[in-house]
Scaffold this active site. Structure first.
Site, PDB file in Angstrom:
ATOM      1  N   LYS A  10     -41.602 117.805   3.498  1.00  0.00           N
ATOM      2  CA  LYS A  10     -41.890 118.331   2.159  1.00  0.00           C
ATOM      3  C   LYS A  10     -40.654 118.247   1.257  1.00  0.00           C
ATOM      4  CE  LYS A  10     -45.632 121.457   3.559  1.00  0.00           C
ATOM      5  NZ  LYS A  10     -46.133 122.877   3.502  1.00  0.00           N
ATOM      6  N   TYR A  50     -54.396 119.181  -1.321  1.00  0.00           N
ATOM      7  CA  TYR A  50     -54.607 120.555  -0.863  1.00  0.00           C
ATOM      8  C   TYR A  50     -55.911 121.147  -1.403  1.00  0.00           C
ATOM      9  CZ  TYR A  50     -50.055 121.249   1.417  1.00  0.00           C
ATOM     10  OH  TYR A  50     -48.980 121.205   2.276  1.00  0.00           O
ATOM     11  N   PHE A  58     -52.058 131.219  -3.609  1.00  0.00           N
ATOM     12  CA  PHE A  58     -50.807 130.454  -3.699  1.00  0.00           C
ATOM     13  C   PHE A  58     -51.018 128.992  -4.112  1.00  0.00           C
ATOM     14  CE2 PHE A  58     -52.158 130.625   0.797  1.00  0.00           C
ATOM     15  CZ  PHE A  58     -52.277 129.271   1.092  1.00  0.00           C
ATOM     16  N   ARG A  86     -48.209 120.126  15.382  1.00  0.00           N
ATOM     17  CA  ARG A  86     -48.200 121.503  14.894  1.00  0.00           C
ATOM     18  C   ARG A  86     -47.311 122.382  15.777  1.00  0.00           C
ATOM     19  NH1 ARG A  86     -51.430 122.770  10.561  1.00  0.00           N
ATOM     20  NH2 ARG A  86     -51.182 124.963  11.090  1.00  0.00           N
ATOM     21  N   THR A  92     -46.683 128.591  10.206  1.00  0.00           N
ATOM     22  CA  THR A  92     -46.549 128.400   8.757  1.00  0.00           C
ATOM     23  C   THR A  92     -45.393 129.217   8.193  1.00  0.00           C
ATOM     24  OG1 THR A  92     -48.964 128.171   8.711  1.00  0.00           O
ATOM     25  CG2 THR A  92     -47.849 128.483   6.590  1.00  0.00           C
ATOM     26  N   ARG A 103     -39.894 124.471  11.609  1.00  0.00           N
ATOM     27  CA  ARG A 103     -39.967 125.457  10.523  1.00  0.00           C
ATOM     28  C   ARG A 103     -38.998 126.608  10.765  1.00  0.00           C
ATOM     29  NH1 ARG A 103     -46.500 125.109   9.646  1.00  0.00           N
ATOM     30  NH2 ARG A 103     -46.506 123.743   7.813  1.00  0.00           N
ATOM     31  N   ASN A 113     -41.724 125.315   3.448  1.00  0.00           N
ATOM     32  CA  ASN A 113     -41.606 125.372   4.909  1.00  0.00           C
ATOM     33  C   ASN A 113     -41.414 124.000   5.569  1.00  0.00           C
ATOM     34  OD1 ASN A 113     -44.189 124.490   4.486  1.00  0.00           O
ATOM     35  ND2 ASN A 113     -45.183 126.047   5.733  1.00  0.00           N
ATOM     36  N   HIS A 116     -45.468 119.444   6.837  1.00  0.00           N
ATOM     37  CA  HIS A 116     -46.925 119.604   6.871  1.00  0.00           C
ATOM     38  C   HIS A 116     -47.468 118.890   8.091  1.00  0.00           C
ATOM     39  CE1 HIS A 116     -51.172 119.449   5.760  1.00  0.00           C
ATOM     40  NE2 HIS A 116     -51.130 118.206   6.203  1.00  0.00           N
ATOM     41  N   GLU A 127     -56.723 113.304   5.364  1.00  0.00           N
ATOM     42  CA  GLU A 127     -55.340 113.274   4.864  1.00  0.00           C
ATOM     43  C   GLU A 127     -54.705 111.895   5.044  1.00  0.00           C
ATOM     44  OE1 GLU A 127     -54.572 118.026   5.711  1.00  0.00           O
ATOM     45  OE2 GLU A 127     -53.332 116.545   6.743  1.00  0.00           O
TER      46      GLU A 127
HETATM   47  P1  IDP Z   1     -50.099 125.023   7.476  1.00  0.00           P
HETATM   48  O1  IDP Z   1     -49.221 124.131   6.605  1.00  0.00           O
HETATM   49  O2  IDP Z   1     -49.306 125.672   8.570  1.00  0.00           O
HETATM   50  O3  IDP Z   1     -51.335 124.320   7.979  1.00  0.00           O
HETATM   51  P2  IDP Z   1     -51.832 126.386   5.552  1.00  0.00           P
HETATM   52  O4  IDP Z   1     -52.428 127.748   5.753  1.00  0.00           O
HETATM   53  O5  IDP Z   1     -52.740 125.206   5.677  1.00  0.00           O
HETATM   54  O6  IDP Z   1     -50.574 126.250   6.546  1.00  0.00           O
HETATM   55  O7  IDP Z   1     -51.169 126.402   4.108  1.00  0.00           O
HETATM   56  C1  IDP Z   1     -50.750 125.198   3.498  1.00  0.00           C
HETATM   57  C2  IDP Z   1     -49.376 125.404   2.906  1.00  0.00           C
HETATM   58  O8  IDP Z   1     -49.476 126.391   1.867  1.00  0.00           O
HETATM   59  C3  IDP Z   1     -48.316 125.970   3.858  1.00  0.00           C
HETATM   60  O9  IDP Z   1     -47.716 125.002   4.674  1.00  0.00           O
HETATM   61  C4  IDP Z   1     -47.337 126.589   2.887  1.00  0.00           C
HETATM   62  O10 IDP Z   1     -46.511 125.590   2.252  1.00  0.00           O
HETATM   63  C5  IDP Z   1     -48.282 127.168   1.838  1.00  0.00           C
HETATM   64  N1  IDP Z   1     -48.642 128.565   2.138  1.00  0.00           N
HETATM   65  C6  IDP Z   1     -49.457 129.021   3.127  1.00  0.00           C
HETATM   66  N2  IDP Z   1     -49.571 130.356   3.100  1.00  0.00           N
HETATM   67  C7  IDP Z   1     -48.824 130.770   2.044  1.00  0.00           C
HETATM   68  C8  IDP Z   1     -48.542 132.058   1.484  1.00  0.00           C
HETATM   69  O11 IDP Z   1     -49.018 133.093   1.963  1.00  0.00           O
HETATM   70  N3  IDP Z   1     -47.708 132.068   0.403  1.00  0.00           N
HETATM   71  C9  IDP Z   1     -47.172 130.938  -0.151  1.00  0.00           C
HETATM   72  N4  IDP Z   1     -47.424 129.717   0.352  1.00  0.00           N
HETATM   73  C10 IDP Z   1     -48.225 129.623   1.438  1.00  0.00           C
HETATM   74 MG    MG Z   2     -52.920 123.545   6.892  1.00  0.00          MG
END
Ligand code: IDP
Ligand code: MG
Length: 139
Positions: A10, A50, A58, A86, A92, A103, A113, A116, A127
């Site tokens: 990212k 997304y 968010f 993962r 996350t 991460r 973070n 992805h 994707e």
């Molecule tokens: P993942 O990347 O671990 O699959 P997802 O729930 O799919 O997590 O969320 C996508 C992305 O959105 C995350 O990687 C992160 O960058 C962002 N994100 C997820 N949860 C939050 C939050 O609670 N606050 C701000 N950003 C978030």
């Molecule tokens: Mg995800």
């Protein structure tokens, strides 16, 4: 059976010059890099990527971040690649990620973070197809 997954280094990690270290960890983890491209996504491209999260609180902040600078987009191949990538990334939220995960080591926050990864075969297919043409993945 090997599997493909979509990975992104990212903009936070690319901006902090962490791409090389993350690519090394990908190769050390046994993944084959099947495709790779650097791209500075537009806001609308990030929103399309997304789209499943468009109702989340968010979403605006996430898509602004993902279009804030160049990212490195990869297709990784390995046995069980989706789950294994993962696992290498970690949770996350970096505060909840296991020690030794990308991460935990490299993320700045739950949003910024570092990486992805696709979460299931159907999302991986969407994707990968979002960024790469099928012909680019033929050996
Ligand atoms: P993942 O990347 O671990 O699959 P997802 O729930 O799919 O997590 O969320 C996508 C992305 O959105 C995350 O990687 C992160 O960058 C962002 N994100 C997820 N949860 C939050 C939050 O609670 N606050 C701000 N950003 C978030
Ligand atoms: Mg995800």
């Amino acid at each position: 059976m090997t599997e493909l997954t979509l990975a992104i280094i990212k903009p936070d990690a690319v901006g902090r010059r962490l791409a090389g270290r993350i690519l090394q960890r990908i190769e050390d983890g046994g993944f084959h890099i099947r495709a790779m491209r650097r791209a500075h996504l537009s806001r609308r491209q990030a929103e399309g990527f997304y789209a499943v999260h468009r109702e989340r609180p968010f979403f605006a902040s996430l898509t602004a971040f993902m279009s804030s600078g160049p990212a490195i987009i990869l297709v990784l191949e390995a046995e069980d690649a989706i789950k294994r990538w993962r696992a290498l990334m970690g949770a996350t939220d970096p505060a909840k990620a296991e020690p030794g995960t990308l991460r935990r080591e490299f993320a700045e926050s739950i949003e910024r973070n570092a990486t992805h990864g696709s979460d299931a075969p159907d999302t991986a297919a969407y994707e990968i197809g979002y960024f790469f043409a099928g012909v680019e993945l033929v050996e």
